[in-house]
Motif scaffolding. Structure first.
Motif, mmCIF file in Angstrom:
data_model
loop_
_atom_site.group_PDB
_atom_site.id
_atom_site.type_symbol
_atom_site.label_atom_id
_atom_site.label_comp_id
_atom_site.label_asym_id
_atom_site.label_seq_id
_atom_site.Cartn_x
_atom_site.Cartn_y
_atom_site.Cartn_z
ATOM 1 N N LEU A 37 0.821 -1.205 0.000
ATOM 2 C CA LEU A 37 0.000 0.000 0.000
ATOM 3 C C LEU A 37 0.861 1.263 0.000
ATOM 4 O O LEU A 37 2.013 1.264 0.436
ATOM 5 C CB LEU A 37 -0.922 0.006 1.224
ATOM 6 N N SER A 38 0.265 2.324 -0.481
ATOM 7 C CA SER A 38 0.925 3.629 -0.475
ATOM 8 C C SER A 38 0.378 4.446 0.690
ATOM 9 O O SER A 38 -0.793 4.310 1.074
ATOM 10 C CB SER A 38 0.667 4.363 -1.787
ATOM 11 N N THR A 39 1.225 5.302 1.239
ATOM 12 C CA THR A 39 0.835 6.150 2.368
ATOM 13 C C THR A 39 0.779 7.611 1.925
ATOM 14 O O THR A 39 1.747 8.126 1.348
ATOM 15 C CB THR A 39 1.834 6.009 3.525
ATOM 16 N N VAL A 40 -0.362 8.240 2.198
ATOM 17 C CA VAL A 40 -0.522 9.659 1.853
ATOM 18 C C VAL A 40 -1.270 10.347 2.986
ATOM 19 O O VAL A 40 -1.982 9.703 3.753
ATOM 20 C CB VAL A 40 -1.314 9.838 0.532
ATOM 21 N N PRO A 41 -1.138 11.683 3.092
ATOM 22 C CA PRO A 41 -1.914 12.409 4.106
ATOM 23 C C PRO A 41 -3.365 12.549 3.672
ATOM 24 O O PRO A 41 -3.683 12.596 2.483
ATOM 25 C CB PRO A 41 -1.225 13.767 4.181
ATOM 26 N N GLY A 42 -4.259 12.569 4.650
ATOM 27 C CA GLY A 42 -5.675 12.771 4.386
ATOM 28 C C GLY A 42 -6.248 13.777 5.360
ATOM 29 O O GLY A 42 -5.564 14.220 6.284
ATOM 30 N N ILE A 43 -7.485 14.148 5.140
ATOM 31 C CA ILE A 43 -8.126 15.117 6.022
ATOM 32 C C ILE A 43 -9.580 14.701 6.253
ATOM 33 O O ILE A 43 -10.229 14.141 5.367
ATOM 34 C CB ILE A 43 -8.065 16.540 5.419
ATOM 35 N N VAL A 44 -10.056 14.949 7.467
ATOM 36 C CA VAL A 44 -11.444 14.629 7.813
ATOM 37 C C VAL A 44 -12.338 15.711 7.220
ATOM 38 O O VAL A 44 -12.198 16.899 7.536
ATOM 39 C CB VAL A 44 -11.629 14.540 9.344
ATOM 40 N N PRO A 80 -13.864 17.539 11.986
ATOM 41 C CA PRO A 80 -13.653 18.075 10.637
ATOM 42 C C PRO A 80 -12.382 18.917 10.566
ATOM 43 O O PRO A 80 -12.108 19.735 11.449
ATOM 44 C CB PRO A 80 -14.903 18.924 10.398
ATOM 45 N N GLY A 81 -11.594 18.695 9.532
ATOM 46 C CA GLY A 81 -10.347 19.426 9.368
ATOM 47 C C GLY A 81 -9.150 18.727 9.970
ATOM 48 O O GLY A 81 -8.001 19.138 9.751
ATOM 49 N N GLU A 82 -9.395 17.669 10.745
ATOM 50 C CA GLU A 82 -8.292 16.944 11.382
ATOM 51 C C GLU A 82 -7.504 16.164 10.338
ATOM 52 O O GLU A 82 -8.063 15.543 9.434
ATOM 53 C CB GLU A 82 -8.835 16.002 12.451
ATOM 54 N N LYS A 83 -6.172 16.215 10.458
ATOM 55 C CA LYS A 83 -5.306 15.518 9.513
ATOM 56 C C LYS A 83 -5.081 14.071 9.977
ATOM 57 O O LYS A 83 -4.890 13.811 11.157
ATOM 58 C CB LYS A 83 -3.969 16.243 9.377
ATOM 59 N N VAL A 84 -5.108 13.169 9.010
ATOM 60 C CA VAL A 84 -4.900 11.756 9.293
ATOM 61 C C VAL A 84 -3.955 11.180 8.242
ATOM 62 O O VAL A 84 -3.635 11.845 7.245
ATOM 63 C CB VAL A 84 -6.235 10.973 9.284
ATOM 64 N N GLU A 85 -3.540 9.946 8.463
ATOM 65 C CA GLU A 85 -2.691 9.248 7.499
ATOM 66 C C GLU A 85 -3.491 8.130 6.859
ATOM 67 O O GLU A 85 -4.182 7.379 7.554
ATOM 68 C CB GLU A 85 -1.437 8.700 8.184
ATOM 69 N N VAL A 86 -3.404 8.021 5.551
ATOM 70 C CA VAL A 86 -4.226 7.074 4.803
ATOM 71 C C VAL A 86 -3.341 6.054 4.086
ATOM 72 O O VAL A 86 -2.284 6.397 3.538
ATOM 73 C CB VAL A 86 -5.106 7.801 3.770
ATOM 74 N N LEU A 87 -3.788 4.815 4.083
ATOM 75 C CA LEU A 87 -3.154 3.743 3.318
ATOM 76 C C LEU A 87 -4.110 3.341 2.204
ATOM 77 O O LEU A 87 -5.297 3.121 2.451
ATOM 78 C CB LEU A 87 -2.867 2.534 4.214
ATOM 79 N N TYR A 88 -3.592 3.219 0.991
ATOM 80 C CA TYR A 88 -4.471 2.815 -0.101
ATOM 81 C C TYR A 88 -3.720 1.941 -1.099
ATOM 82 O O TYR A 88 -2.499 2.019 -1.249
ATOM 83 C CB TYR A 88 -5.058 4.045 -0.810
ATOM 84 N N LYS A 94 -10.160 3.163 -3.717
ATOM 85 C CA LYS A 94 -11.401 3.356 -2.976
ATOM 86 C C LYS A 94 -11.511 2.435 -1.754
ATOM 87 O O LYS A 94 -12.389 2.619 -0.920
ATOM 88 C CB LYS A 94 -12.597 3.140 -3.899
ATOM 89 N N THR A 95 -10.625 1.455 -1.655
ATOM 90 C CA THR A 95 -10.611 0.563 -0.488
ATOM 91 C C THR A 95 -9.596 1.047 0.546
ATOM 92 O O THR A 95 -9.019 0.246 1.279
ATOM 93 C CB THR A 95 -10.268 -0.872 -0.912
ATOM 94 N N ALA A 96 -9.392 2.339 0.595
ATOM 95 C CA ALA A 96 -8.393 2.921 1.505
ATOM 96 C C ALA A 96 -8.744 2.662 2.962
ATOM 97 O O ALA A 96 -9.897 2.420 3.324
ATOM 98 C CB ALA A 96 -8.275 4.419 1.245
ATOM 99 N N LYS A 97 -7.693 2.723 3.799
ATOM 100 C CA LYS A 97 -7.856 2.528 5.236
ATOM 101 C C LYS A 97 -7.097 3.611 5.977
ATOM 102 O O LYS A 97 -6.101 4.151 5.470
ATOM 103 C CB LYS A 97 -7.317 1.159 5.667
ATOM 104 N N LEU A 98 -7.565 3.910 7.164
ATOM 105 C CA LEU A 98 -6.804 4.823 8.024
ATOM 106 C C LEU A 98 -5.591 4.090 8.568
ATOM 107 O O LEU A 98 -5.677 2.921 8.961
ATOM 108 C CB LEU A 98 -7.670 5.323 9.180
ATOM 109 N N ASN A 99 -4.483 4.769 8.597
ATOM 110 C CA ASN A 99 -3.264 4.170 9.132
ATOM 111 C C ASN A 99 -3.246 4.376 10.652
ATOM 112 O O ASN A 99 -2.504 5.182 11.191
ATOM 113 C CB ASN A 99 -2.036 4.814 8.499
ATOM 114 N N ALA A 100 -4.131 3.637 11.321
ATOM 115 C CA ALA A 100 -4.263 3.719 12.782
ATOM 116 C C ALA A 100 -4.288 2.295 13.331
ATOM 117 O O ALA A 100 -4.823 1.380 12.690
ATOM 118 C CB ALA A 100 -5.530 4.466 13.173
ATOM 119 N N PHE A 101 -3.729 2.137 14.503
ATOM 120 C CA PHE A 101 -3.553 0.792 15.071
ATOM 121 C C PHE A 101 -4.863 0.025 15.129
ATOM 122 O O PHE A 101 -4.948 -1.124 14.682
ATOM 123 C CB PHE A 101 -2.947 0.896 16.474
ATOM 124 N N PHE A 102 -5.920 0.626 15.695
ATOM 125 C CA PHE A 102 -7.165 -0.104 15.891
ATOM 126 C C PHE A 102 -7.836 -0.468 14.565
ATOM 127 O O PHE A 102 -8.471 -1.500 14.455
ATOM 128 C CB PHE A 102 -8.130 0.699 16.771
#
Length: 225
Positions: A37-44, A80-88, A94-102
């Motif tokens: 997967l690739s890692t990119v920044p995302g936003i809520v 809203p506006g919070e930055k997150v890390e996305v794996l896709y 379109k099957t992307a996931k948040l890069n978060a432990f849980f």
């Protein structure tokens, strides 16, 4: 019945280890998958009433994607506006996931905890057996042998196996030095009380310094013919 309890501790241990092995392979497969997967920044973008945020991100080829993480696996609150890390997956963004432990490891964690429960139950059985053997060995080497009087045979309601309860022998002894009466209990007996013979005098090994530490010798136990 006693053999069944002894076997249970090994069964629990084996089940726990098998579950751990499964969790390990699931983890390895997850890691292999994540490496693709690739890692990119995302936003809520916003947050609906179910607390499942809509995440927006831009792929490395410039395509903007929005997705909503599975709310069942979302233990976190986002604004809203919070930055997150996305794996896709570049082949299916379109099957992307948040890069978060849980989000990534909750399932593996649950499986691992299940395995730990089985192993800990097994460990408690092994530890109990070890402490009993250690105590018995100490009293056989250093204990004072006394003769007690049979008091009765009682049902141990605290132990249940296949809807059955074991029995234990009770005996009593009067310490003439301090004029104190002690009550002793045997190990669990998985026999029908109608089929066993119990003498009126029963030997017990006690710690001379602490009679509360004892071992009742029930090697005399015999079954009626």
């Amino acid at each position: 019945m006693k053999n069944s309890i002894s076997i249970m501790k090994y069964i629990f241990c084996i089940i726990g280890l098998i579950i751990w092995v499964q969790a390990f392979y699931i983890y390895k497969e997850k890691q292999t998958f994540l490496e693709k997967l690739s890692t990119v920044p995302g936003i809520v973008v916003d947050e609906v009433e179910t607390n499942s945020p809509t995440i927006s991100f831009v792929t490395k080829d410039g395509t903007q994607i929005q997705f909503t993480p599975d709310s069942n696996n979302n233990p976190l609150n986002y604004s809203p506006g919070e930055k997150v890390e996305v794996l896709y997956d570049p082949n299916n963004p379109k099957t992307a996931k948040l890069n978060a432990f849980f989000f990534l490891y909750l399932g593996i964690l649950v499986v691992g905890i299940m395995g730990a429960i089985f192993v800990l139950v097994s460990f408690s059985f092994f530890r109990s057996d070890y402490l009993k053997r250690k105590k018995k060995h100490f009293l056989q080497q250093n204990g004072k042998r006394i003769v007690t009087r049979f008091k009765g045979l009682q049902l141990n309601m605290h132990v249940t196996v296949n809807s059955s309860h074991p029995y234990f022998i009770c005996s009593k002894w009067l310490d003439s030095i301090n004029n104190k009466t002690y009550v002793f209990k045997s190990e669990d007996i998985w026999l029908d009380p109608k089929d066993i013979v119990i003498p009126q005098e029963i030997e017990v090994l006690i710690d001379p310094l602490n009679p509360e530490e004892y071992y009742m010798d029930i090697s005399f136990l015999s079954v009626k013919n």
